[in-house]
Design a protein around this motif. Structure first.
Motif, PDB file in Angstrom:
ATOM      1  N   GLY A 534       0.815  -1.213   0.000  1.00  0.00           N
ATOM      2  CA  GLY A 534       0.000   0.000   0.000  1.00  0.00           C
ATOM      3  C   GLY A 534       0.846   1.259   0.000  1.00  0.00           C
ATOM      4  O   GLY A 534       0.522   2.247  -0.674  1.00  0.00           O
ATOM      5  N   TRP A 535       1.954   1.217   0.754  1.00  0.00           N
ATOM      6  CA  TRP A 535       2.844   2.381   0.812  1.00  0.00           C
ATOM      7  C   TRP A 535       3.441   2.674  -0.563  1.00  0.00           C
ATOM      8  O   TRP A 535       3.483   3.828  -0.993  1.00  0.00           O
ATOM      9  CB  TRP A 535       3.957   2.106   1.835  1.00  0.00           C
ATOM     10  CG  TRP A 535       4.949   3.228   1.956  1.00  0.00           C
ATOM     11  CD1 TRP A 535       4.841   4.353   2.718  1.00  0.00           C
ATOM     12  CD2 TRP A 535       6.197   3.331   1.271  1.00  0.00           C
ATOM     13  NE1 TRP A 535       5.932   5.150   2.559  1.00  0.00           N
ATOM     14  CE2 TRP A 535       6.795   4.559   1.678  1.00  0.00           C
ATOM     15  CE3 TRP A 535       6.876   2.516   0.366  1.00  0.00           C
ATOM     16  CZ2 TRP A 535       8.034   4.964   1.191  1.00  0.00           C
ATOM     17  CZ3 TRP A 535       8.109   2.922  -0.122  1.00  0.00           C
ATOM     18  CH2 TRP A 535       8.673   4.133   0.289  1.00  0.00           C
ATOM     19  N   ARG A 536       3.862   1.621  -1.277  1.00  0.00           N
ATOM     20  CA  ARG A 536       4.456   1.833  -2.605  1.00  0.00           C
ATOM     21  C   ARG A 536       3.419   2.412  -3.573  1.00  0.00           C
ATOM     22  O   ARG A 536       3.738   3.275  -4.402  1.00  0.00           O
ATOM     23  CB  ARG A 536       5.015   0.510  -3.154  1.00  0.00           C
ATOM     24  CG  ARG A 536       6.337   0.103  -2.542  1.00  0.00           C
ATOM     25  CD  ARG A 536       7.070  -0.917  -3.390  1.00  0.00           C
ATOM     26  NE  ARG A 536       6.305  -2.145  -3.536  1.00  0.00           N
ATOM     27  CZ  ARG A 536       6.435  -3.201  -2.738  1.00  0.00           C
ATOM     28  NH1 ARG A 536       7.288  -3.159  -1.727  1.00  0.00           N
ATOM     29  NH2 ARG A 536       5.719  -4.286  -2.942  1.00  0.00           N
ATOM     30  N   ILE A 537       2.182   1.949  -3.482  1.00  0.00           N
ATOM     31  CA  ILE A 537       1.126   2.476  -4.350  1.00  0.00           C
ATOM     32  C   ILE A 537       0.892   3.954  -4.053  1.00  0.00           C
ATOM     33  O   ILE A 537       0.718   4.773  -4.963  1.00  0.00           O
ATOM     34  CB  ILE A 537      -0.173   1.665  -4.184  1.00  0.00           C
ATOM     35  CG1 ILE A 537       0.014   0.247  -4.743  1.00  0.00           C
ATOM     36  CG2 ILE A 537      -1.344   2.355  -4.885  1.00  0.00           C
ATOM     37  CD1 ILE A 537      -1.142  -0.694  -4.468  1.00  0.00           C
ATOM     38  N   ARG A 538       0.913   4.321  -2.769  1.00  0.00           N
ATOM     39  CA  ARG A 538       0.727   5.736  -2.410  1.00  0.00           C
ATOM     40  C   ARG A 538       1.876   6.596  -2.926  1.00  0.00           C
ATOM     41  O   ARG A 538       1.673   7.759  -3.299  1.00  0.00           O
ATOM     42  CB  ARG A 538       0.567   5.878  -0.894  1.00  0.00           C
ATOM     43  CG  ARG A 538      -0.750   5.335  -0.360  1.00  0.00           C
ATOM     44  CD  ARG A 538      -1.008   5.764   1.068  1.00  0.00           C
ATOM     45  NE  ARG A 538      -0.053   5.218   2.011  1.00  0.00           N
ATOM     46  CZ  ARG A 538      -0.131   4.004   2.552  1.00  0.00           C
ATOM     47  NH1 ARG A 538      -1.127   3.190   2.216  1.00  0.00           N
ATOM     48  NH2 ARG A 538       0.776   3.593   3.427  1.00  0.00           N
ATOM     49  N   GLN A 539       3.080   6.041  -2.952  1.00  0.00           N
ATOM     50  CA  GLN A 539       4.202   6.788  -3.509  1.00  0.00           C
ATOM     51  C   GLN A 539       3.980   7.065  -4.989  1.00  0.00           C
ATOM     52  O   GLN A 539       4.347   8.113  -5.508  1.00  0.00           O
ATOM     53  CB  GLN A 539       5.515   6.000  -3.323  1.00  0.00           C
ATOM     54  CG  GLN A 539       5.880   5.707  -1.883  1.00  0.00           C
ATOM     55  CD  GLN A 539       5.866   6.932  -0.998  1.00  0.00           C
ATOM     56  OE1 GLN A 539       6.649   7.860  -1.209  1.00  0.00           O
ATOM     57  NE2 GLN A 539       4.988   6.961  -0.001  1.00  0.00           N
ATOM     58  N   PRO A 546      -1.690   8.809   6.806  1.00  0.00           N
ATOM     59  CA  PRO A 546      -0.691   9.066   7.854  1.00  0.00           C
ATOM     60  C   PRO A 546      -0.467   7.896   8.801  1.00  0.00           C
ATOM     61  O   PRO A 546       0.674   7.644   9.207  1.00  0.00           O
ATOM     62  CB  PRO A 546      -1.258  10.284   8.591  1.00  0.00           C
ATOM     63  CG  PRO A 546      -2.699  10.363   8.196  1.00  0.00           C
ATOM     64  CD  PRO A 546      -2.783   9.782   6.835  1.00  0.00           C
ATOM     65  N   VAL A 547      -1.527   7.153   9.133  1.00  0.00           N
ATOM     66  CA  VAL A 547      -1.352   5.999  10.028  1.00  0.00           C
ATOM     67  C   VAL A 547      -0.617   4.888   9.293  1.00  0.00           C
ATOM     68  O   VAL A 547       0.348   4.304   9.801  1.00  0.00           O
ATOM     69  CB  VAL A 547      -2.713   5.506  10.560  1.00  0.00           C
ATOM     70  CG1 VAL A 547      -2.530   4.212  11.355  1.00  0.00           C
ATOM     71  CG2 VAL A 547      -3.364   6.578  11.432  1.00  0.00           C
ATOM     72  N   GLY A 548      -1.059   4.565   8.081  1.00  0.00           N
ATOM     73  CA  GLY A 548      -0.402   3.520   7.300  1.00  0.00           C
ATOM     74  C   GLY A 548       1.052   3.838   7.022  1.00  0.00           C
ATOM     75  O   GLY A 548       1.924   2.959   7.100  1.00  0.00           O
ATOM     76  N   ALA A 550       3.008   5.756   8.849  1.00  0.00           N
ATOM     77  CA  ALA A 550       3.753   5.655  10.109  1.00  0.00           C
ATOM     78  C   ALA A 550       4.062   4.199  10.440  1.00  0.00           C
ATOM     79  O   ALA A 550       5.178   3.864  10.876  1.00  0.00           O
ATOM     80  CB  ALA A 550       2.960   6.305  11.242  1.00  0.00           C
ATOM     81  N   LEU A 551       3.092   3.318  10.239  1.00  0.00           N
ATOM     82  CA  LEU A 551       3.315   1.893  10.498  1.00  0.00           C
ATOM     83  C   LEU A 551       4.410   1.357   9.581  1.00  0.00           C
ATOM     84  O   LEU A 551       5.265   0.567   9.999  1.00  0.00           O
ATOM     85  CB  LEU A 551       2.015   1.111  10.309  1.00  0.00           C
ATOM     86  CG  LEU A 551       0.929   1.352  11.369  1.00  0.00           C
ATOM     87  CD1 LEU A 551      -0.379   0.685  10.946  1.00  0.00           C
ATOM     88  CD2 LEU A 551       1.372   0.824  12.728  1.00  0.00           C
ATOM     89  N   HIS A 552       4.400   1.779   8.322  1.00  0.00           N
ATOM     90  CA  HIS A 552       5.417   1.340   7.374  1.00  0.00           C
ATOM     91  C   HIS A 552       6.797   1.793   7.824  1.00  0.00           C
ATOM     92  O   HIS A 552       7.783   1.025   7.775  1.00  0.00           O
ATOM     93  CB  HIS A 552       5.098   1.883   5.973  1.00  0.00           C
ATOM     94  CG  HIS A 552       6.148   1.553   4.952  1.00  0.00           C
ATOM     95  ND1 HIS A 552       7.208   2.393   4.665  1.00  0.00           N
ATOM     96  CD2 HIS A 552       6.306   0.462   4.160  1.00  0.00           C
ATOM     97  CE1 HIS A 552       7.964   1.842   3.732  1.00  0.00           C
ATOM     98  NE2 HIS A 552       7.430   0.673   3.395  1.00  0.00           N
ATOM     99  N   GLU A 553       6.896   3.036   8.255  1.00  0.00           N
ATOM    100  CA  GLU A 553       8.189   3.573   8.702  1.00  0.00           C
ATOM    101  C   GLU A 553       8.698   2.852   9.950  1.00  0.00           C
ATOM    102  O   GLU A 553       9.911   2.782  10.193  1.00  0.00           O
ATOM    103  CB  GLU A 553       8.057   5.074   8.978  1.00  0.00           C
ATOM    104  CG  GLU A 553       7.886   5.903   7.705  1.00  0.00           C
ATOM    105  CD  GLU A 553       7.403   7.316   7.982  1.00  0.00           C
ATOM    106  OE1 GLU A 553       7.372   7.702   9.181  1.00  0.00           O
ATOM    107  OE2 GLU A 553       7.029   8.022   7.027  1.00  0.00           O
ATOM    108  N   LYS A 562       5.132  -9.916  11.222  1.00  0.00           N
ATOM    109  CA  LYS A 562       4.455 -10.248  12.489  1.00  0.00           C
ATOM    110  C   LYS A 562       3.845  -9.034  13.176  1.00  0.00           C
ATOM    111  O   LYS A 562       3.443  -9.105  14.340  1.00  0.00           O
ATOM    112  CB  LYS A 562       5.405 -10.969  13.468  1.00  0.00           C
ATOM    113  CG  LYS A 562       6.089 -12.189  12.894  1.00  0.00           C
ATOM    114  CD  LYS A 562       5.090 -13.287  12.597  1.00  0.00           C
ATOM    115  CE  LYS A 562       5.749 -14.538  12.068  1.00  0.00           C
ATOM    116  NZ  LYS A 562       6.256 -14.394  10.690  1.00  0.00           N
ATOM    117  N   ALA A 563       3.792  -7.904  12.449  1.00  0.00           N
ATOM    118  CA  ALA A 563       3.193  -6.706  13.030  1.00  0.00           C
ATOM    119  C   ALA A 563       2.759  -5.768  11.919  1.00  0.00           C
ATOM    120  O   ALA A 563       3.510  -5.508  10.978  1.00  0.00           O
ATOM    121  CB  ALA A 563       4.185  -5.991  13.949  1.00  0.00           C
ATOM    122  N   GLY A 564       1.528  -5.293  12.042  1.00  0.00           N
ATOM    123  CA  GLY A 564       0.983  -4.302  11.122  1.00  0.00           C
ATOM    124  C   GLY A 564      -0.023  -3.500  11.918  1.00  0.00           C
ATOM    125  O   GLY A 564       0.322  -2.906  12.938  1.00  0.00           O
TER     126      GLY A 564
END
Length: 703
Positions: A534-539, A546-548, A550-553, A562-564
């Motif tokens: 999802g992060w790559r698509i947003r790029q 902002p939440v997604g 932050a989780l990616h970072e 094991k965490a999202g």
């Protein structure tokens, strides 16, 4: 040579004497459905078979199949005598052997007719089954009572509760088929019947027999295992109970219960939804401009570009269907890794009993790995399955244009991008289209076929036919960002992000949809797909989350790390709520000046669901989807929408567009979110008090 005398012949049924064997043949194309005319023909034949000149009866069908089921267009209409049960009783009452000669498929009422015979023979390629559960029903003419008496209750559970067909060879091993006939089926059935007469073989009316002795603990265990797959649908559990009745009740009482169950199910909302889905899938095959005289291009060899998750899954789909596939990846390490995953997936299916070793070996033999792009040169179809980046895809299609032979179909597995822009870089835009598979592509049945502005009709038909051959359900859609499925998903995703910041927790967001019957919630789905995706698509698109982000970072990419949005224990896909994520969401909301509040479940659900329906209305208005039922097929087969709800547009009509528009206006007013405001088409339907289906049937579309 046997004396043959034709007794009765009409467009639907005929009877003829072959010696002293009465051959009864139905001819009701395309699938010899057991409509009123067919039932009457069979019933008349049963009366004719009472003649002392008849020693035995063979029931067969002309055309490509035995009776493949009831005519479900008669559901909900006043019944016309004779009913199917009356027909079956008439044959079962004959004091002479009755043999069913099965070719093609004997499904539903067709198998029930065969079960009303004393013996059953079949062509080697035949299949039998009772698929009524897939329409939210159960066999209504004795199938749940006769099949357990023939093969045992535990053995009968699988085909009745799942609706899956049984190949003739396996059916013979189970005792459902008495003999496999090589060569001419009717001739073989007549010879079989004559031998029964000569041997004075016993008649075997199943209604007079008891089911084989059954270990009820084993039965209950087998039923529970099957029902775990049914995702809360009513029909599977009712079918299981009906099978149990075959063991615990006399035949007449079991039949009475079967009829009660059938009438209850056929009038229920789940069955109406599932029958809608059945017809919607068939309607999706009708595409303007793709007439019967349009011929598909032959696809004898295929190439798939990219050996990642999608490329591997697409390769498996077509290799399993018998099409030779060259899977190409310019990175030898990625290619080797992809081939190992393909074989691992096949062997896992083999270990579960889904494929034989021979089938796996045959499928793998259809796959040729290559790191040479020039190997696209002799392919009849190339499917590009690389990363979702427009510049990359345009470069690839320029290269394909130069390397591929004339007439090769060029398809992109893009999930969002403009197919017309991709086609424009080639000298053959008529050969270009989108073929959007869903992950895992070797499992998921949906195939969105994206029709470009210049896509030729024969290219479209080719993609549809090859998709079906690969086990997919093709639905043709138009060009826009996200097409149909993902465009609606993006509209829902916007509400997911807003609901989280406004006060809903991940558990509350997902729970609102899983309680409705969705396979998983949107945040669970994100974790499964990978938050990095999802992060790559947003790029690429410039979208904000902002939440997604932050989780990616934080390195939380979902199940793979094991965490999202949730935590996951080693080896488990079960989401565990994480207070750290709740704190992160609250922090982002505070930074954006959003005052959080308690949001009730109804608002969460309706904003998620109705935002998708509102977007679907825009899609219909723009002509991106041909009909509301196509959207239902897309969501049922690609997005885990509960089959018992019939799809988002069927559901929308059940709650009414007027209600949806009213609720969306309330939420738009309360939140200030104008994206929730009903679109003009939805507003018009609400004002007129009509439905999506009624509007489509009236032919007005969304004008």
């Amino acid at each position: 040579m046997s004396r043959e005398e034709k007794l009765v012949s009409d467009p639907i049924s005929s009877t003829r004497m072959v010696g002293r064997v009465l051959v009864v043949e139905s001819d009701n194309p395309p699938v010899n459905a057991l409509g009123h005319a067919v039932r009457k023909g069979l019933h008349d034949a049963a009366k004719a078979a009472e003649s002392p000149d008849v020693d035995a009866v063979v029931i067969a069908c002309k055309g490509r199949t035995f009776h493949a089921g009831a005519d479900i267009r008669e559901f909900g209409k006043p019944p016309q005598a004779p009913g199917l049960g009356e027909v079956i009783d008439a044959f079962e009452a004959l004091q002479k052997p009755v043999v069913a000669a099965i070719h093609g498929t004997a499904l539903g009422g067709g198998l029930e007719v065969a079960l009303g015979c004393d013996y059953r023979v079949a062509a080697p390629s035949a299949k039998i089954g009772l698929p009524e559960v897939k329409l939210g029903l159960l066999p209504g003419a004795g199938g749940t009572q006769r099949l357990p008496r023939l093969i045992g209750a535990v053995a009968a559970l699988g085909p009745i509760v799942t609706g899956e067909p049984i190949p003739a060879k396996k059916a013979k091993e189970m005792g459902a088929i008495d003999e496999i006939i090589e060569g001419d089926l009717v001739e073989g059935a007549v010879a079989f019947a004559r031998k029964l007469v000569a041997d004075k073989a016993p008649l075997r009316p199943l209604s007079k027999m008891d089911a084989p002795k059954t270990d009820m603990a084993a039965f209950d265990e087998a039923a529970a295992k099957l029902l775990r797959r049914s995702r809360g649908l009513k029909a599977p559990s009712v079918n299981a109970q009906a099978v149990k009745n075959a063991v615990t009740l006399p035949f007449a009482e079991g039949m009475k219960k079967e009829r009660e169950y059938f009438l209850d199910l056929v009038s229920g909302e789940e069955s109406k939804a599932q029958r809608h889905a059945f017809f919607a899938e068939r309607e999706a095959a009708k595409v303007p401009g793709v007439t019967k005289d349009v011929k598909a291009r032959p696809i004898n060899k295929m190439a798939v570009l990219g050996a990642g998750t999608m490329g591997g899954g697409i390769t498996m789909s077509f290799a399993s269907a018998g099409i030779p596939v060259t899977i190409i990846d310019l990175n030898p390490e990625a290619l080797d890794r992809g081939m190992k995953i393909i074989e691992k997936n096949y062997r896992a299916t083999q270990a579960r009993g889904g494929l034989t070793e021979a089938q796996v070996d045959k499928a793998l033999a259809n796959i040729t790995p290559s790191s040479n792009f020039d190997d696209v040169a002799d392919a009849d179809m190339v499917i590009e399955a690389v990363f979702e980046n427009m510049d990359l895809k345009k470069k690839i299609f320029k290269d394909l244009d130069a390397k591929c032979k004339p007439g090769c179909v060029l398809a992109s597995n893009t999930s969002t991008l403009d197919v017309d822009e991709i086609a424009a870089v080639t000298s053959r835009p008529q050969d270009v289209l989108g073929m959007h598979f869903f992950s895992p592509a070797n499992v998921m049945r949906l195939l969105e076929i994206v029709r470009g502005d210049k896509t030729a009709p024969d290219v479209l038909k080719t993609a549809m036919e090859v998709g079906k051959k690969g086990g997919k359900v093709p639905v043709v859609v138009g060009v826009c960002y996200g097409f149909v499925g993902n465009r609606m998903l993006h509209a829902r995703g916007a509400q997911v992000r807003k609901l989280l910041l406004e006060g809903a927790s991940p558990v509350e967001v997902d729970g609102a949809l899983t309680k409705f019957g969705m396979a998983m919630g949107p945040l669970q789905m994100s974790d499964m797909a990978g938050l990095d995706v999802g992060w790559r698509i947003r790029q690429e698109t410039g979208a904000k989350d902002p939440v997604g982000d932050a989780l990616h970072e934080m390195g939380r990419h979902g199940q793979k790390t094991k965490a999202g949005y949730y935590l996951y224990e080693e080896g488990s896909r079960t989401p565990i709520p994480d207070p750290e994520v709740d704190a992160l969401i609250a922090k982002v909301a505070k930074e954006q000046g959003i005052k959080r509040r308690e949001i009730d479940e109804k608002e969460v659900f309706e904003r998620l669901m109705f935002s998708m329906i509102n977007e679907a209305a825009k899609i219909l208005d723009e002509g991106i989807a041909l009909r509301p039922s196509d959207i239902d097929v897309i969501y049922l087969y690609g997005y885990g929408f509960p089959m018992g709800k019939g799809g988002p547009m069927f559901y929308a009509d059940s709650v009414t567009p007027a209600y949806i528009a009213d609720r969306l206006n309330i939420y738009a007013d309360n939140t200030g979110d104008e994206e929730l405001r009903p679109c003009p088409y939805l507003a018009r339907l609400a004002e007129q008090g009509t439905t999506f289906a009624a509007d489509a049937a009236a032919g007005s579309k969304a004008a």
